[in-house]
Write a protein that holds these residues in place. Structure first.
Motif, PDB file in Angstrom:
ATOM      1  N   LEU A   1       0.861  -1.173   0.000  1.00 22.54           N
ATOM      2  CA  LEU A   1       0.000   0.000   0.000  1.00 22.54           C
ATOM      3  C   LEU A   1       0.898   1.224   0.000  1.00 22.54           C
ATOM      4  O   LEU A   1       1.681   1.428   0.924  1.00 22.54           O
ATOM      5  CB  LEU A   1      -0.919   0.012   1.224  1.00 22.54           C
ATOM      6  CG  LEU A   1      -1.808   1.244   1.395  1.00 22.54           C
ATOM      7  CD1 LEU A   1      -2.773   1.387   0.218  1.00 22.54           C
ATOM      8  CD2 LEU A   1      -2.565   1.174   2.704  1.00 22.54           C
ATOM      9  N   ILE A   2       0.785   2.021  -1.043  1.00 25.85           N
ATOM     10  CA  ILE A   2       1.578   3.244  -1.173  1.00 25.85           C
ATOM     11  C   ILE A   2       0.617   4.425  -1.143  1.00 25.85           C
ATOM     12  O   ILE A   2      -0.335   4.470  -1.915  1.00 25.85           O
ATOM     13  CB  ILE A   2       2.381   3.235  -2.495  1.00 25.85           C
ATOM     14  CG1 ILE A   2       3.309   2.015  -2.521  1.00 25.85           C
ATOM     15  CG2 ILE A   2       3.155   4.534  -2.667  1.00 25.85           C
ATOM     16  CD1 ILE A   2       3.873   1.702  -3.874  1.00 25.85           C
ATOM     17  N   LEU A   3       0.858   5.361  -0.224  1.00 28.03           N
ATOM     18  CA  LEU A   3      -0.027   6.520  -0.051  1.00 28.03           C
ATOM     19  C   LEU A   3       0.741   7.790  -0.380  1.00 28.03           C
ATOM     20  O   LEU A   3       1.802   8.041   0.192  1.00 28.03           O
ATOM     21  CB  LEU A   3      -0.549   6.558   1.387  1.00 28.03           C
ATOM     22  CG  LEU A   3      -1.253   5.280   1.859  1.00 28.03           C
ATOM     23  CD1 LEU A   3      -1.598   5.375   3.327  1.00 28.03           C
ATOM     24  CD2 LEU A   3      -2.489   5.012   1.022  1.00 28.03           C
ATOM     25  N   ILE A   4       0.184   8.600  -1.289  1.00 26.42           N
ATOM     26  CA  ILE A   4       0.864   9.806  -1.760  1.00 26.42           C
ATOM     27  C   ILE A   4      -0.063  11.014  -1.612  1.00 26.42           C
ATOM     28  O   ILE A   4      -1.181  11.012  -2.130  1.00 26.42           O
ATOM     29  CB  ILE A   4       1.266   9.667  -3.244  1.00 26.42           C
ATOM     30  CG1 ILE A   4       2.150   8.440  -3.443  1.00 26.42           C
ATOM     31  CG2 ILE A   4       1.959  10.924  -3.738  1.00 26.42           C
ATOM     32  CD1 ILE A   4       2.384   8.079  -4.896  1.00 26.42           C
ATOM     33  N   GLY A   5       0.407  12.037  -0.926  1.00 30.57           N
ATOM     34  CA  GLY A   5      -0.291  13.320  -0.877  1.00 30.57           C
ATOM     35  C   GLY A   5      -1.682  13.279  -0.294  1.00 30.57           C
ATOM     36  O   GLY A   5      -2.555  14.012  -0.740  1.00 30.57           O
ATOM     37  N   GLY A   6      -1.883  12.451   0.695  1.00 32.78           N
ATOM     38  CA  GLY A   6      -3.213  12.339   1.290  1.00 32.78           C
ATOM     39  C   GLY A   6      -3.416  13.277   2.456  1.00 32.78           C
ATOM     40  O   GLY A   6      -2.463  13.806   3.023  1.00 32.78           O
ATOM     41  N   PRO A   7      -4.678  13.487   2.819  1.00 27.33           N
ATOM     42  CA  PRO A   7      -5.004  14.327   3.968  1.00 27.33           C
ATOM     43  C   PRO A   7      -4.813  13.555   5.265  1.00 27.33           C
ATOM     44  O   PRO A   7      -5.771  13.062   5.848  1.00 27.33           O
ATOM     45  CB  PRO A   7      -6.466  14.696   3.728  1.00 27.33           C
ATOM     46  CG  PRO A   7      -7.006  13.540   2.945  1.00 27.33           C
ATOM     47  CD  PRO A   7      -5.865  13.022   2.114  1.00 27.33           C
ATOM     48  N   ASN A   8      -3.581  13.423   5.712  1.00 24.90           N
ATOM     49  CA  ASN A   8      -3.283  12.569   6.858  1.00 24.90           C
ATOM     50  C   ASN A   8      -3.775  13.121   8.187  1.00 24.90           C
ATOM     51  O   ASN A   8      -3.798  12.389   9.163  1.00 24.90           O
ATOM     52  CB  ASN A   8      -1.785  12.266   6.918  1.00 24.90           C
ATOM     53  CG  ASN A   8      -1.377  11.359   5.779  1.00 24.90           C
ATOM     54  OD1 ASN A   8      -2.013  10.350   5.527  1.00 24.90           O
ATOM     55  ND2 ASN A   8      -0.334  11.721   5.074  1.00 24.90           N
ATOM     56  N   LEU A   9      -4.167  14.377   8.223  1.00 21.84           N
ATOM     57  CA  LEU A   9      -4.784  14.906   9.441  1.00 21.84           C
ATOM     58  C   LEU A   9      -6.284  14.639   9.446  1.00 21.84           C
ATOM     59  O   LEU A   9      -6.981  15.023  10.355  1.00 21.84           O
ATOM     60  CB  LEU A   9      -4.523  16.415   9.571  1.00 21.84           C
ATOM     61  CG  LEU A   9      -3.071  16.799   9.814  1.00 21.84           C
ATOM     62  CD1 LEU A   9      -2.925  18.313   9.796  1.00 21.84           C
ATOM     63  CD2 LEU A   9      -2.571  16.236  11.133  1.00 21.84           C
TER      64      LEU A   9
END
Length: 94
Positions: free
Chosen positions: A72-80
């Protein structure tokens, strides 16, 4: 040398649980067509929310994670959290 399939969200807002279920359905189609046991997922922007929700099993009891994701690769997500931008008034400002 990689087979690539894309799932696009209809818009940048909406129900993340719905899209997590769509990700799971897309994985079913990909696995049926390719014969693989696991797929690698890349979530970008809002796609981070739905891919992370599916792989963590946080779909409100609608679908448990099935172990069908290798990476699973996560790029530029709203992690807050997606609600953060609405809470602090920065939602979609130019």
């Amino acid at each position: 040398g990689h087979r690539v399939f894309a799932v696009s969200h209809a818009h940048n807002q909406g129900d993340n649980v719905y899209w997590a279920l769509q990700i799971a359905a897309a994985i079913d189609v990909i696995r049926a067509r390719t014969g693989v046991d696991q797929v690698d997922l890349v979530g970008w922007s809002k796609g981070v929310m739905s891919t992370r929700m599916y792989t963590s099993g946080l779909t409100g009891g609608q679908l448990a994670y099935r172990g069908d994701v290798g990476k699973l690769i996560l790029i530029g997500g709203p992690n807050l959290g997606f609600d953060y931008i609405f809470l602090y008034g920065t939602a979609h400002d130019p």
